[in-house]
Design an enzyme around this catalytic site. Sequence first.
Site, mmCIF file in Angstrom:
data_model
loop_
_atom_site.group_PDB
_atom_site.id
_atom_site.type_symbol
_atom_site.label_atom_id
_atom_site.label_comp_id
_atom_site.label_asym_id
_atom_site.label_seq_id
_atom_site.Cartn_x
_atom_site.Cartn_y
_atom_site.Cartn_z
ATOM 1 C CB VAL A 97 23.551 -6.884 -10.334
ATOM 2 C CG1 VAL A 97 24.783 -7.588 -9.519
ATOM 3 C CG2 VAL A 97 22.210 -7.414 -9.739
ATOM 4 C CB SER A 106 -8.138 2.125 -5.034
ATOM 5 O OG SER A 106 -8.050 2.294 -6.356
ATOM 6 N N GLY A 110 -12.953 3.166 -6.773
ATOM 7 C CA GLY A 110 -13.289 3.399 -5.348
ATOM 8 C C GLY A 110 -12.992 1.902 -4.418
ATOM 9 C CG LEU A 167 23.008 -8.130 -5.418
ATOM 10 C CD1 LEU A 167 23.669 -8.584 -4.339
ATOM 11 C CD2 LEU A 167 22.201 -9.147 -6.093
ATOM 12 C CG HIS A 185 -4.103 5.597 -6.352
ATOM 13 N ND1 HIS A 185 -3.751 4.355 -6.327
ATOM 14 C CD2 HIS A 185 -5.513 5.543 -6.417
ATOM 15 C CE1 HIS A 185 -4.751 3.472 -6.666
ATOM 16 N NE2 HIS A 185 -5.883 4.287 -6.767
ATOM 17 C CG ASP A 242 -0.666 3.052 -5.435
ATOM 18 O OD1 ASP A 242 -0.572 4.311 -5.025
ATOM 19 O OD2 ASP A 242 -1.679 2.555 -6.271
#
Length: 484
Positions: free
Chosen positions: A292, A235, A233, A290, A131, A161
């Site tokens: 499932v 991030s 900021g 897998l 992002h 992300d």
Amino acid sequence: MKKNKKFLLSGILLIFIGITIGLIISSKFDFQTKGYSEDYQISRESQETLSKIGSAMAEVVQAVRPSVVNIYTTKKIKRPGIPFPFNDPFFRRFFDDEFERFFDRQREFTQTSLGSGVIVDSSGYILTNYHVIKGADEIKVKLYDKRVFDGTVIGFDAKTDIAVVKIKADGLRAIKWGDSDKLKVGETVIAIGNPYGLNLTVTSGIVSATGRANVGISDYEDFIQTDAAINPGNSGGPLVNVKGELVGINTAIFSTTGGYQGIGFAIPSNMARVVMDNLIKHKKVVRGWLGVTVQDIDTEMAKSLQMKELKGAVITDVHEGSPAEKAGLMRKDIIISFDGKEVEDSAHLRNLVVSTPPGKTVKLEIIRNGKVHSITATIGELPAEQKVSLSESVLAGIQVEELTTRLRNQLNIPKRINGVVVTSIDPDSPAEGLLTKGDVIIEINNQKINNVKDFMKVVGQVKNQAVVWFYRKGVVSYITLKIR
């Protein structure tokens, strides 16, 4: 005369009493002051201990800071022009075509944003959040020594992300990788980033929790929760342990105000590293499968199986031709261990599976009919998402998945509603801004949608227009989608 003597004696007595009281108060205050200074002196041992802790923290920060970068992005946004306001023929006599074009022309704006990143390889690879660089036309990376370089996106994964950016620079210091699986609740961690554009800000705290899922930030969640202050900021910046090792990528905060409230989330370094390696080697993320459908264990099921803890994931469906079917897994089996790791819940199992390389054979421990069994399964590759290209249908760009019991409970969807859940919408899809993540599509062009198979069948039939009925937050509505 006698009265004067009485007044004099009374005055002397009052003065004496006042002096006595004053001495007592003064003595008591002096005693308290001395006691305070004597009782609350900081011992040399305490001072030395705190100094050592402070010096150790500063040493960790000094070792890590050269690996932290600022990421500045710019994005050009086009907005439609203002419609010509004077459509009446009377007004048109006073304005020529050039004046009308001035109103109708598109206007272009430049949007800037900032974030953080961390150098993970001295050759120039930088790890950050998707992002942070999403939709950017230009990326600038500022290093600790104030050098600035152009950044190139190597790859990104919206589901976790995570994004990888590369710069061409010499003398880069890569951070050391840590093992996020070894993190313990209560362990000290340090977050470094650029909140609000304040370069290289350092905060510290503890690990508040691990394995946080169902937060609603990304599709695959296994977050580290911390009380180290994380703000806009931060991030993409690193979360490090006391050894200065990367244990997480700071991603988001939980806040009702937009600012720090003591709850921050970071992507575990082990998950980030798997995604990064895939993006560098394959330009995409190859995930394990897998085959499932699972949900969490509830209290009643745990009691019936005499389970002491609500751990594990119960299989509600096995896909045809899947690795699970080939391994002999069945509906109602409870998976309690995957590849040597205890399964906490359905979200934990999902993360374990997708992080496993396709082709790897793993051992599963299951409970079937009250008894524990061991089963081996060879993990396959997660099939391509249920999505179509924009050239095929007005429903293109809409990604959906089955409405499982887990999702039904998580999204609080009543039993009367059946359909498929919207997981994401491409920015250039006709449905962008009309449908949103979490909507349940129940009918398209008078055809009921009960599962993904029904959805894909209708998508193949619909071209330029579709009437879509959907459920959102307690209300059933419809929209008409048209090719723009």
